[in-house]
Scaffold this active site. Sequence first.
Site, PDB file in Angstrom:
ATOM      1  N   HIS A  70       2.138   1.092  -5.272  1.00  0.00           N
ATOM      2  CA  HIS A  70       2.000   1.507  -6.665  1.00  0.00           C
ATOM      3  C   HIS A  70       0.782   0.822  -7.252  1.00  0.00           C
ATOM      4  O   HIS A  70       0.566  -0.368  -7.009  1.00  0.00           O
ATOM      5  CB  HIS A  70       3.256   1.137  -7.478  1.00  0.00           C
ATOM      6  N   ASP A 106      10.143   6.268  -6.056  1.00  0.00           N
ATOM      7  CA  ASP A 106      10.509   7.437  -5.252  1.00  0.00           C
ATOM      8  C   ASP A 106      11.285   7.091  -3.989  1.00  0.00           C
ATOM      9  O   ASP A 106      11.804   7.980  -3.323  1.00  0.00           O
ATOM     10  CB  ASP A 106       9.242   8.218  -4.854  1.00  0.00           C
TER      11      ASP A 106
HETATM   12  N1  ACO Z   1       1.644   3.006   2.950  1.00  0.00           N
HETATM   13  C1  ACO Z   1       0.714   2.351   3.669  1.00  0.00           C
HETATM   14  N2  ACO Z   1      -0.401   1.803   3.131  1.00  0.00           N
HETATM   15  C2  ACO Z   1      -0.549   1.931   1.815  1.00  0.00           C
HETATM   16  C3  ACO Z   1       0.379   2.592   0.999  1.00  0.00           C
HETATM   17  C4  ACO Z   1       1.507   3.146   1.616  1.00  0.00           C
HETATM   18  N3  ACO Z   1       2.420   3.801   0.926  1.00  0.00           N
HETATM   19  N4  ACO Z   1      -0.046   2.572  -0.273  1.00  0.00           N
HETATM   20  C5  ACO Z   1      -1.206   1.931  -0.273  1.00  0.00           C
HETATM   21  N5  ACO Z   1      -1.514   1.537   0.999  1.00  0.00           N
HETATM   22  C6  ACO Z   1      -2.715   0.809   1.418  1.00  0.00           C
HETATM   23  C7  ACO Z   1      -3.888   1.795   1.595  1.00  0.00           C
HETATM   24  O1  ACO Z   1      -3.937   2.333   2.882  1.00  0.00           O
HETATM   25  C8  ACO Z   1      -5.052   0.896   1.270  1.00  0.00           C
HETATM   26  O2  ACO Z   1      -5.282   0.068   2.377  1.00  0.00           O
HETATM   27  P1  ACO Z   1      -6.775  -0.418   2.762  1.00  0.00           P
HETATM   28  O3  ACO Z   1      -7.230  -1.244   1.583  1.00  0.00           O
HETATM   29  O4  ACO Z   1      -6.590  -1.196   4.019  1.00  0.00           O
HETATM   30  O5  ACO Z   1      -7.588   0.832   2.934  1.00  0.00           O
HETATM   31  C9  ACO Z   1      -4.513   0.011   0.156  1.00  0.00           C
HETATM   32  O6  ACO Z   1      -3.106  -0.065   0.370  1.00  0.00           O
HETATM   33  C10 ACO Z   1      -4.805   0.564  -1.226  1.00  0.00           C
HETATM   34  O7  ACO Z   1      -4.240   1.898  -1.283  1.00  0.00           O
HETATM   35  P2  ACO Z   1      -4.699   2.968  -2.322  1.00  0.00           P
HETATM   36  O8  ACO Z   1      -4.162   4.292  -1.892  1.00  0.00           O
HETATM   37  O9  ACO Z   1      -6.168   2.846  -2.570  1.00  0.00           O
HETATM   38  O10 ACO Z   1      -3.939   2.448  -3.623  1.00  0.00           O
HETATM   39  P3  ACO Z   1      -3.802   3.231  -4.974  1.00  0.00           P
HETATM   40  O11 ACO Z   1      -3.477   2.236  -6.007  1.00  0.00           O
HETATM   41  O12 ACO Z   1      -4.990   4.096  -5.176  1.00  0.00           O
HETATM   42  O13 ACO Z   1      -2.591   4.222  -4.681  1.00  0.00           O
HETATM   43  C11 ACO Z   1      -0.475   5.139  -4.445  1.00  0.00           C
HETATM   44  C12 ACO Z   1      -1.315   4.070  -5.159  1.00  0.00           C
HETATM   45  C13 ACO Z   1      -1.149   6.504  -4.588  1.00  0.00           C
HETATM   46  C14 ACO Z   1       0.903   5.194  -5.079  1.00  0.00           C
HETATM   47  C15 ACO Z   1      -0.365   4.754  -2.952  1.00  0.00           C
HETATM   48  O14 ACO Z   1       0.309   3.523  -2.833  1.00  0.00           O
HETATM   49  C16 ACO Z   1       0.345   5.837  -2.138  1.00  0.00           C
HETATM   50  O15 ACO Z   1      -0.315   6.789  -1.704  1.00  0.00           O
HETATM   51  N6  ACO Z   1       1.692   5.680  -1.878  1.00  0.00           N
HETATM   52  C17 ACO Z   1       2.427   6.663  -1.129  1.00  0.00           C
HETATM   53  C18 ACO Z   1       2.765   7.853  -2.010  1.00  0.00           C
HETATM   54  C19 ACO Z   1       3.831   7.507  -3.045  1.00  0.00           C
HETATM   55  O16 ACO Z   1       4.859   6.923  -2.734  1.00  0.00           O
HETATM   56  N7  ACO Z   1       3.559   7.908  -4.283  1.00  0.00           N
HETATM   57  C20 ACO Z   1       4.479   7.715  -5.404  1.00  0.00           C
HETATM   58  C21 ACO Z   1       3.973   6.656  -6.339  1.00  0.00           C
HETATM   59  S1  ACO Z   1       5.119   6.373  -7.664  1.00  0.00           S
HETATM   60  C22 ACO Z   1       4.882   7.700  -8.676  1.00  0.00           C
HETATM   61  O17 ACO Z   1       3.816   8.244  -8.771  1.00  0.00           O
HETATM   62  C23 ACO Z   1       5.994   8.208  -9.405  1.00  0.00           C
END
Ligand code: ACO
Length: 396
Positions: free
Chosen positions: A273, A327
């Site tokens: 998140h 979620d």
């Molecule tokens: N699983 C594995 N690695 C992850 C995850 C995950 N769920 N989330 C983030 N990371 C890692 C990324 O790969 C990245 O790693 P790196 O720096 O080595 O490249 C780092 O953490 C940063 O990730 P970003 O995607 O840039 O983080 P951001 O803050 O932009 O994204 C998000 C947040 C979109 C929620 C992300 O965590 C994600 O895609 N999660 C999975 C989808 C999800 O569960 N979404 C629901 C969110 S809650 C809601 O919206 C109601």
Amino acid sequence: MGQDRSADIHHERSGIVFRPGLEGVPVTQSAICDIDGLQGRLAYRGYPLEEMAAHSTFLETTYLLIWGELPSPQELRDFEAEVQMHRRVSFRVRDMMKCFPATGHPMDALQSSAASLGLFYSRRAIDDPQYVYDAVVRLIAKIPTMVAAFQLIRKGQDPIQPRDDLAYSANFLYMLTEREPDPLAARIFDRCLILHAEHSLNASTFSARVTASTLTDPYAVVASAVGTLAGPLHGGANEDVLAMLEEIGHPDRAAAFLEEAMATKRKVMGFGHREYRVKDPRAVILQSLAEEMFARFGKDEMYDVARAVEHEAATRLGPKGIYPNVDFYSGLVYRKLGIPRDLFTPVFAISRVAGWLAHWREQLGANRIFRPSQIYTGAKARSWIHGEDRAPATGA
Ligand code: ACO
């Protein structure tokens, strides 16, 4: 917060710093919801989420979020009665929904039907408090009816009418499943709605505020937010979590799944998140609601898989501040309530409409149209080339 997650891009010519995804960039002032992402705390208008979930109802929470204070008993009764009176939707909306393809996603059906409400109600009175109150009542009342209607319509049935003797959440479950729900199930569902009602400037709420800032009608505001919520990186993730748990299939396979996910940079759905570096406080409460459901109505075997994933992820993703989000456990609760998987996100929307409308009102209270800038990275000025002189375009 999150400095390590996205690199700033400095634009040399203008001196502007660009932060992809607007991470950490305030785009408004807001008094609606406060998040402490390091401590894992969330409060609606100052009231801790845990107290809201324990003592409030979804309609009372909605009132608090939108008008800023808890309602008096009489104000709450009036609001509940108004919402109850407006639950029905026009036969024109129902007939329109009958023309939607049964294979279409319910979020697309909801976005279209929410937008269609703007056809019925004047859009020119957003500075009239009565119009605002009526619009809030209509949207809160009719969105669940439209979600349930599409579910029956796509099965080839006529939607069933709301039941006036049932409270908000019980009535939705009744319209959806055609059975009066157990009171505990209805209360747990109501608490789920409270937990999802508001979460500051997430993508769909930002979308709602941008749309609101043009002074368009609230139905367009909600329709744009529904479209944004649908994506798998936002509300759509709750559907994907169950698919992922089923793919893992057994708690013993959680470690190998996570190893592979990390090696292939696959996102673990329901984890991570932008705001939290600890377990999302909503996930903590949803997990306890899941356990309450299972104790009463029987366990979902995927719960053990979910717990194993959370356990194994603690050492692999925890050091990066990635923990279960809202979620991760919600789908298990919804499935036990008899809600089909592709309705998980529409159910999220039923709840989040409260937050979107709170932000709509707040935006109108101190409006300035959103119009950010960009850093242009395209071609420099070029001279026109006549067709016969052009080289074949590549990658077009
Ligand atoms: N699983 C594995 N690695 C992850 C995850 C995950 N769920 N989330 C983030 N990371 C890692 C990324 O790969 C990245 O790693 P790196 O720096 O080595 O490249 C780092 O953490 C940063 O990730 P970003 O995607 O840039 O983080 P951001 O803050 O932009 O994204 C998000 C947040 C979109 C929620 C992300 O965590 C994600 O895609 N999660 C999975 C989808 C999800 O569960 N979404 C629901 C969110 S809650 C809601 O919206 C109601």
